[in-house]
Each structure stands twice: as C-alpha cells, then as structure tokens.
Design a protein around this motif. Structure first.
Motif, PDB file in Angstrom:
ATOM      1  N   LEU A 120       0.819  -1.215   0.000  1.00  0.00           N
ATOM      2  CA  LEU A 120       0.000   0.000   0.000  1.00  0.00           C
ATOM      3  C   LEU A 120       0.852   1.265   0.000  1.00  0.00           C
ATOM      4  CD1 LEU A 120      -2.890  -0.792   2.528  1.00  0.00           C
ATOM      5  CD2 LEU A 120      -2.825  -1.148   0.057  1.00  0.00           C
ATOM      6  N   THR A 121       2.164   1.125   0.081  1.00  0.00           N
ATOM      7  CA  THR A 121       3.032   2.301   0.144  1.00  0.00           C
ATOM      8  C   THR A 121       2.847   3.170  -1.095  1.00  0.00           C
ATOM      9  OG1 THR A 121       4.661   1.083   1.435  1.00  0.00           O
ATOM     10  CG2 THR A 121       5.409   3.099   0.351  1.00  0.00           C
ATOM     11  N   THR A 122       2.689   4.453  -0.856  1.00  0.00           N
ATOM     12  CA  THR A 122       2.435   5.414  -1.929  1.00  0.00           C
ATOM     13  C   THR A 122       3.420   6.571  -1.806  1.00  0.00           C
ATOM     14  OG1 THR A 122       0.080   4.866  -1.911  1.00  0.00           O
ATOM     15  CG2 THR A 122       0.705   6.954  -2.945  1.00  0.00           C
ATOM     16  N   TYR A 123       3.946   7.004  -2.938  1.00  0.00           N
ATOM     17  CA  TYR A 123       4.851   8.153  -2.967  1.00  0.00           C
ATOM     18  C   TYR A 123       4.155   9.303  -3.692  1.00  0.00           C
ATOM     19  CZ  TYR A 123       8.582   4.995  -1.525  1.00  0.00           C
ATOM     20  OH  TYR A 123       9.357   4.085  -0.832  1.00  0.00           O
ATOM     21  N   LEU A 124       4.159  10.471  -3.069  1.00  0.00           N
ATOM     22  CA  LEU A 124       3.550  11.650  -3.674  1.00  0.00           C
ATOM     23  C   LEU A 124       4.648  12.641  -4.032  1.00  0.00           C
ATOM     24  CD1 LEU A 124       0.482  12.287  -1.327  1.00  0.00           C
ATOM     25  CD2 LEU A 124       0.610  10.864  -3.390  1.00  0.00           C
ATOM     26  N   GLY A 125       4.633  13.084  -5.273  1.00  0.00           N
ATOM     27  CA  GLY A 125       5.620  14.047  -5.733  1.00  0.00           C
ATOM     28  C   GLY A 125       5.834  13.923  -7.225  1.00  0.00           C
ATOM     29  N   ASN A 126       6.831  14.607  -7.719  1.00  0.00           N
ATOM     30  CA  ASN A 126       7.173  14.602  -9.135  1.00  0.00           C
ATOM     31  C   ASN A 126       7.973  13.352  -9.458  1.00  0.00           C
ATOM     32  OD1 ASN A 126       8.157  15.008 -11.721  1.00  0.00           O
ATOM     33  ND2 ASN A 126       8.710  17.144 -11.374  1.00  0.00           N
ATOM     34  N   LYS A 127       7.362  12.434 -10.190  1.00  0.00           N
ATOM     35  CA  LYS A 127       8.034  11.194 -10.550  1.00  0.00           C
ATOM     36  C   LYS A 127       8.609  11.234 -11.964  1.00  0.00           C
ATOM     37  CE  LYS A 127       4.668   8.868  -7.609  1.00  0.00           C
ATOM     38  NZ  LYS A 127       3.506   7.960  -7.550  1.00  0.00           N
ATOM     39  N   GLY A 128       8.504  12.377 -12.595  1.00  0.00           N
ATOM     40  CA  GLY A 128       8.994  12.476 -13.968  1.00  0.00           C
ATOM     41  C   GLY A 128      10.239  13.317 -14.107  1.00  0.00           C
ATOM     42  N   SER A 129      10.787  13.789 -12.987  1.00  0.00           N
ATOM     43  CA  SER A 129      11.966  14.650 -13.020  1.00  0.00           C
ATOM     44  C   SER A 129      13.220  13.852 -13.310  1.00  0.00           C
ATOM     45  CB  SER A 129      12.114  15.392 -11.693  1.00  0.00           C
ATOM     46  OG  SER A 129      13.333  16.073 -11.638  1.00  0.00           O
ATOM     47  N   LEU A 130      14.250  14.512 -13.846  1.00  0.00           N
ATOM     48  CA  LEU A 130      15.531  13.884 -14.100  1.00  0.00           C
ATOM     49  C   LEU A 130      16.393  13.833 -12.844  1.00  0.00           C
ATOM     50  CD1 LEU A 130      16.409  15.472 -17.569  1.00  0.00           C
ATOM     51  CD2 LEU A 130      15.427  13.223 -17.106  1.00  0.00           C
ATOM     52  N   ILE A 131      15.936  14.484 -11.765  1.00  0.00           N
ATOM     53  CA  ILE A 131      16.669  14.452 -10.511  1.00  0.00           C
ATOM     54  C   ILE A 131      16.693  13.015  -9.992  1.00  0.00           C
ATOM     55  CG2 ILE A 131      16.770  15.334  -8.138  1.00  0.00           C
ATOM     56  CD1 ILE A 131      15.184  17.742  -9.090  1.00  0.00           C
ATOM     57  N   GLU A 160      -7.934  -6.221   0.925  1.00  0.00           N
ATOM     58  CA  GLU A 160      -8.863  -7.275   0.526  1.00  0.00           C
ATOM     59  C   GLU A 160      -9.440  -7.013  -0.858  1.00  0.00           C
ATOM     60  OE1 GLU A 160     -11.797  -7.618   3.569  1.00  0.00           O
ATOM     61  OE2 GLU A 160     -10.572  -8.954   4.805  1.00  0.00           O
ATOM     62  N   MET A 161      -9.819  -5.750  -1.117  1.00  0.00           N
ATOM     63  CA  MET A 161     -10.374  -5.428  -2.433  1.00  0.00           C
ATOM     64  C   MET A 161      -9.331  -5.574  -3.521  1.00  0.00           C
ATOM     65  SD  MET A 161     -13.032  -2.285  -1.681  1.00  0.00           S
ATOM     66  CE  MET A 161     -12.199  -1.559  -0.273  1.00  0.00           C
ATOM     67  N   MET A 162      -8.098  -5.141  -3.235  1.00  0.00           N
ATOM     68  CA  MET A 162      -7.025  -5.323  -4.214  1.00  0.00           C
ATOM     69  C   MET A 162      -6.776  -6.804  -4.485  1.00  0.00           C
ATOM     70  SD  MET A 162      -4.334  -2.426  -2.880  1.00  0.00           S
ATOM     71  CE  MET A 162      -2.946  -3.307  -3.607  1.00  0.00           C
ATOM     72  N   GLY A 163      -6.756  -7.609  -3.400  1.00  0.00           N
ATOM     73  CA  GLY A 163      -6.549  -9.034  -3.576  1.00  0.00           C
ATOM     74  C   GLY A 163      -7.631  -9.659  -4.426  1.00  0.00           C
ATOM     75  N   GLY A 164      -8.867  -9.224  -4.216  1.00  0.00           N
ATOM     76  CA  GLY A 164      -9.969  -9.734  -5.021  1.00  0.00           C
ATOM     77  C   GLY A 164      -9.844  -9.381  -6.490  1.00  0.00           C
ATOM     78  N   MET A 165      -9.159  -8.277  -6.773  1.00  0.00           N
ATOM     79  CA  MET A 165      -8.941  -7.873  -8.163  1.00  0.00           C
ATOM     80  C   MET A 165      -7.678  -8.482  -8.756  1.00  0.00           C
ATOM     81  SD  MET A 165     -10.081  -3.845  -8.244  1.00  0.00           S
ATOM     82  CE  MET A 165      -9.388  -3.317  -6.683  1.00  0.00           C
ATOM     83  N   GLY A 166      -6.917  -9.232  -7.931  1.00  0.00           N
ATOM     84  CA  GLY A 166      -5.677  -9.818  -8.421  1.00  0.00           C
ATOM     85  C   GLY A 166      -4.539  -8.820  -8.498  1.00  0.00           C
ATOM     86  N   ILE A 167      -4.610  -7.777  -7.670  1.00  0.00           N
ATOM     87  CA  ILE A 167      -3.593  -6.721  -7.662  1.00  0.00           C
ATOM     88  C   ILE A 167      -2.880  -6.741  -6.319  1.00  0.00           C
ATOM     89  CG2 ILE A 167      -3.243  -4.213  -7.673  1.00  0.00           C
ATOM     90  CD1 ILE A 167      -5.621  -3.983  -9.565  1.00  0.00           C
ATOM     91  N   ASN A 168      -1.545  -6.742  -6.335  1.00  0.00           N
ATOM     92  CA  ASN A 168      -0.811  -6.801  -5.075  1.00  0.00           C
ATOM     93  C   ASN A 168      -0.043  -5.532  -4.747  1.00  0.00           C
ATOM     94  OD1 ASN A 168       1.277  -6.896  -6.880  1.00  0.00           O
ATOM     95  ND2 ASN A 168       2.017  -8.917  -6.277  1.00  0.00           N
ATOM     96  N   ALA A 169      -0.210  -4.480  -5.560  1.00  0.00           N
ATOM     97  CA  ALA A 169       0.453  -3.202  -5.288  1.00  0.00           C
ATOM     98  C   ALA A 169      -0.484  -2.063  -5.656  1.00  0.00           C
ATOM     99  CB  ALA A 169       1.761  -3.089  -6.063  1.00  0.00           C
ATOM    100  N   ILE A 170      -0.603  -1.098  -4.758  1.00  0.00           N
ATOM    101  CA  ILE A 170      -1.539   0.001  -4.973  1.00  0.00           C
ATOM    102  C   ILE A 170      -1.199   0.785  -6.227  1.00  0.00           C
ATOM    103  CG2 ILE A 170      -0.274   1.730  -3.610  1.00  0.00           C
ATOM    104  CD1 ILE A 170      -4.084   1.200  -3.460  1.00  0.00           C
ATOM    105  N   ASP A 171       0.076   0.811  -6.596  1.00  0.00           N
ATOM    106  CA  ASP A 171       0.484   1.560  -7.786  1.00  0.00           C
ATOM    107  C   ASP A 171      -0.095   0.946  -9.057  1.00  0.00           C
ATOM    108  OD1 ASP A 171       2.078   3.844  -8.699  1.00  0.00           O
ATOM    109  OD2 ASP A 171       3.269   2.341  -9.767  1.00  0.00           O
ATOM    110  N   SER A 172      -0.384  -0.359  -9.020  1.00  0.00           N
ATOM    111  CA  SER A 172      -0.979  -1.016 -10.188  1.00  0.00           C
ATOM    112  C   SER A 172      -2.456  -0.678 -10.342  1.00  0.00           C
ATOM    113  CB  SER A 172      -0.811  -2.533 -10.074  1.00  0.00           C
ATOM    114  OG  SER A 172       0.544  -2.893 -10.062  1.00  0.00           O
ATOM    115  N   LEU A 173      -3.038  -0.145  -9.291  1.00  0.00           N
ATOM    116  CA  LEU A 173      -4.449   0.244  -9.341  1.00  0.00           C
ATOM    117  C   LEU A 173      -4.631   1.663  -9.844  1.00  0.00           C
ATOM    118  CD1 LEU A 173      -7.411  -0.495  -8.602  1.00  0.00           C
ATOM    119  CD2 LEU A 173      -6.945   0.393  -6.319  1.00  0.00           C
ATOM    120  N   ARG A 174      -3.601   2.501  -9.681  1.00  0.00           N
ATOM    121  CA  ARG A 174      -3.732   3.932 -10.017  1.00  0.00           C
ATOM    122  C   ARG A 174      -4.090   4.131 -11.490  1.00  0.00           C
ATOM    123  NH1 ARG A 174       0.259   7.791 -11.674  1.00  0.00           N
ATOM    124  NH2 ARG A 174       1.865   6.242 -11.261  1.00  0.00           N
TER     125      ARG A 174
END
Length: 498
Positions: free
Chosen positions: A141-152, A458-472
């Motif tokens: 469920l770990t989520t990172y908020l910020g600019n993920k497209g920077s070259l930094i 539980e809802m992610m597991g029911g969808m066959g998803i094991n990482a919150i980033d795959s749901l975004r």
C-alpha cells in the motif's frame, strides 16, 4: 444596503422536536449541562422544559442521557405539501426575512445529487486471473507523492511516503479544536501518513508533528513564517476548496480565541477572512513564481502542492498547475466540507470529485505530464471502497476530513460556524474542547486508517492486484451501473456487462 429592519415577529418553526419521556427522566440535569445550545432547562421546582428551536440535532443529550429518556425527531411540519417549495426552502426564506443576512452553514453539500462512487462497481478475479490472499501474500500500500517524472535522482527528489494512501485533510486550528489536531497529527505519525494544518498556522504544542504535517499557505497567509514552512513535510498552496469554490475562507470571530489569534497572528475575536484570490496570483506565471519561492525558501527539500476546488474545465486548470511546477495537485470535490460557508455556495457550486478526477488524470496523460505530479482526491470520501474507486479513477491518494471527524464523534449537525460543537470538535471553547480526549481520539483515528487499510488490501486481492500503484488510473477495474453514456464517457469507464 441599509441595516435590516426588525420585523418584530418570527414565522419559522423549529427544525427538530425534542421529546423527554417523563417516566424515564430522573431529572439528573445531564442534558442541561451537556447542551451548549441551551435547549434544556429546569426551574426551581424541578420542572424540565425544552426550547426546540435551539436544537441542532447533535444528539449529545440523547446519547448521554443515562435513562434514554430523550429522543430527537423532525419537527412536525405544517406547511402544505409542495414538491418545489419544500419546508427547508420556506424556513430559509423566513430566516433571511428575519435577519437580512447570508445563511451560513458547515460541513459538506447535503443535497441528493448523484454520488458517482455509488454507481461504480469493482472488478474481481475468477478463474483465469487468480485472486490474491492478503493474509498470506504481501500487499503493497506504500504510496509516494511528488514529481516522478523529473531527471533528478530518486534520492534527491522531495517525496511524501505514505504507508496507506490516505491523509487527513486541511482542518485549521480555530475551525476545529486543538484536541482534534492533536488526535489527527499523532495518528498520522503513528500510521505513517500525513495530516494537514489548514490555513490556521501551527500551534506550538504540535511542533513535534511537523515531520508529518502538510502546512498550508492560503490567501490570508495566516500563521505563515519561515519556521512554519521549515517545520513541515510538504507545503500546500490553497487556491480553493470544494465547499466554497471561488470565494475565500471565513473563520467567525466567535471562534478566534486568544490562542487561535496567536497561532494565526491576527487580533483575537475578529473574523479571520481569507480573500477570494491570492493577491499575488493572477496567472499561471504568478503561481509558478510562488511555487518556486516556496521551494527556494525550503531549499528544494519539500514537495509543493496546490489545492483547488473541482470546477468546470478542471482538466485545463490542473494542467497549468503541473506546468507551473507543482509536485502534487489536490482536487476537492463539491461534497467537501468546511467550518463555515455561505449555504448557497456550498450547495450550488462545483462538480463531483469522481468526474473531476477522471478528467484531470486523462488530461495529464494525454499531455504526457501525468508523472510530473501526483493527484490527491478529496471531497466526500466515506469508506475504503471510495478510496479504491478514487485511485482507480486516477488518484495517487485521498484526503479525508469529514470521515475523520465522524470517527472522533461528529454527528453532522452542520453548525460548525457557531463554535458550539457539543462533541468538542468544531469549537475553541475550552469547556467544550475538553470533551474530546485526544488519547482516545488518536486511537479512534488510527483504528479508522487501520480498518480501511485492511479493506483496501482485501479489495485489491480480489482484483488480483498486489500493489496500490498497479491500481492507479486502472479504470478497467471499474464498471458503471445506472449511468448514461455521457457520464460513462466522462469517467472513462465501461458499463456493467461490457
């Protein structure tokens, strides 16, 4: 306009009826002591009497009555039935005819508009795509908020790391009691997420929670100084909020106590009014300059968010905000709550967060800038299911405020602006504030986040998803029910059965 004339009589009837069962009442006086609105009375002879017109249905007297002698119901309305002129509309006109003033209210839009979350169904894995058991397999469920497209490089990027994709939304000191902020800030720290100070500055007692605080810079600049910006995890520029798009903030003077005035750096017992616009922001270029100024002031070590209300053309607005350099865009839908707002604004302005979120996510993807900023959705998130649906529509995380207050005891009486919250939440009255024990508040807020976190897994597991980033933004996990083709298109999802 001149001062309103005193009409000399009142035509409105009470909204609620308070009944006391004389066979159960033991005349203990708990209801009298607990009601800040002075609904209950007892004369010298022990006769109990009630002023129904003062009741706001906070239910505290009924909940705390030791013999369950009190019940609160809708007052029997005598208005002739009319599908257009309902009793609420008539009462509101009576109130304005008597006062000549703007109708103020609190919390979020209560009108029966369609809730799109309730018309979205989640997908579930079956034979060909096995589900995942969250009790036996890791779920991220770990989520990172910020600019993920920077070259930094990753180590240099200013990110917020959330253990659950849920943060406590902006509720300023003064709008809510200090004990509310103590409860939410400590719960956020313990649960690995963040809380938002709102536009009221940071009380000295909360400095230890700066590492998990998102501090706001609003048009009034209340409580903003270098130490405030430095003692934070992120900075949020508040442009607007869902309960009152296009207008500024308002904390009635009755709630600006000495302690609030010191934190906000304004005179005590005076209305704290944030102007509708920031007087240094009249273009995207101006916003760019303020974002850059805040980044420079904090050594580029903190992500900068921009919070806006969900309104028409929100996709273009969000695009401009991202291009101005914001790391996070927070969008507040028309169900978003507030401590004080003109009723007409709250109930008639803005658009649902579900549609706004889907439109923004699609616009940023189409322009190839989605990774440059994270999206945080707010405004009417009521459950873990709403969280999952918001993330599938494109959010990285959500803000909750009303749900957090309900967890602490809020009964949604919508009279926050009076400062007479009987549950010790939306008040600065010391006698009322102490009704919320922050130690209990911390545990209740933590329990809410923990419960929602388990349900999300539980809802992610029911969808066959094991990482919150795959749901975004994975709208294939959603289907619409009871929605017309235009609504499905705006949400970017298919209909059930499709």
């Amino acid at each position: 306009m001149g001062a309103p004339l005193n009409t000399g009589f009142q035509m409105s009837t009470p909204v609620f009826k308070v009944d006391r069962d004389p066979d159960r009442c033991i005349q203990c006086g708990v209801c009298i002591n607990q009601c800040a609105n002075e609904v209950h009375h007892m004369d010298n002879d022990g006769w109990m009497w009630i002023e129904d017109e003062k009741c706001v249905a906070c239910q505290r007297c009924a909940v705390l009555c030791p013999t369950r002698a009190i019940s609160i119901t809708d007052f029997p309305v005598i208005y002739r039935e009319n599908s257009h002129w309902g009793s609420a509309s008539i009462r509101e006109i009576y109130r304005q005819a008597e006062s000549g003033g703007v109708l103020l209210t609190g919390m979020g839009n209560p009108r029966p508009y369609k809730s799109y979350f309730d018309h979205l169904l989640l997908n579930a894995s079956q034979v060909t795509n096995p589900s995942i058991d969250p009790l036996r397999e890791p779920m991220e469920l770990t989520t990172y908020l910020g600019n993920k497209g920077s070259l930094i490089t990753e180590t240099e990027k200013p990110f917020l790391k959330l253990k659950v994709p849920i943060m406590f939304s902006a509720m300023s000191f003064g709008s809510v009691s200090l004990n509310v902020q103590k409860s939410l800030s400590a719960a956020a720290r313990d649960m690995g997420t963040f809380w938002n100070t709102g536009e009221g500055g940071l009380h000295p007692d909360l400095k230890e929670f700066g590492s998990c605080a998102v501090v706001q810079v609003a048009s009034g600049r209340f409580g903003v100084h270098p130490g405030y910006l430095e003692n934070s995890a992120a900075i949020e520029i508040k442009i607007g909020q869902g309960a009152k798009p296009g207008i500024g903030g308002h904390l009635p003077g009755e709630k600006v106590s000495e302690e609030v005035s010191l934190t906000r750096m304004i005179p005590a017992w005076s209305d704290a009014i944030s102007p509708a616009p920031h007087h240094d922001i009249y273009s995207i270029e101006d916003l760019d300059q303020l974002i850059e100024t805040l980044k420079v002031a904090t050594g580029y070590r903190k992500p900068v968010a921009v919070k806006v209300a969900a309104v028409h053309n929100i996709g273009a607005i969000a695009s401009g905000i991202v291009r101005a350099g914001a790391d996070i865009v927070a969008i507040d839908g028309f169900r978003g709550s507030t401590g004080a707002a003109p009723m007409r604004i709250r109930d008639n302005v803005g658009i649902p967060i579900e549609i706004a979120l889907a439109q923004v996510d699609s616009r940023l993807r189409d322009e190839g800038i989605r990774q440059q900023a994270s999206l945080v959705a707010a405004g009417g998130i009521r459950s873990s299911a709403d969280v999952v649906k918001a993330i599938a529509l494109g959010a990285d995380a959500v803000y909750i405020a009303s749900a957090a207050l309900v967890a602490l005891g809020c009964h949604m009486c919508q009279m926050c602006f009076t400062g007479k919250c009987n549950w010790g939440l939306a008040t600065t009255n010391p006698g009322l504030s102490k009704r919320l024990n922050p130690e209990l508040g911390i545990q209740r807020a933590k329990n809410l986040l923990a419960a929602w976190g388990h349900e999300i897994q539980e809802m992610m597991g029911g969808m066959g998803i094991n990482a919150i980033d795959s749901l975004r933004g994975n709208r294939l996990m959603l289907r619409g029910i009871g929605l017309n083709p235009q609504e499905l298109d705006l949400l970017g999802i298919k209909s059930v059965g499709d």
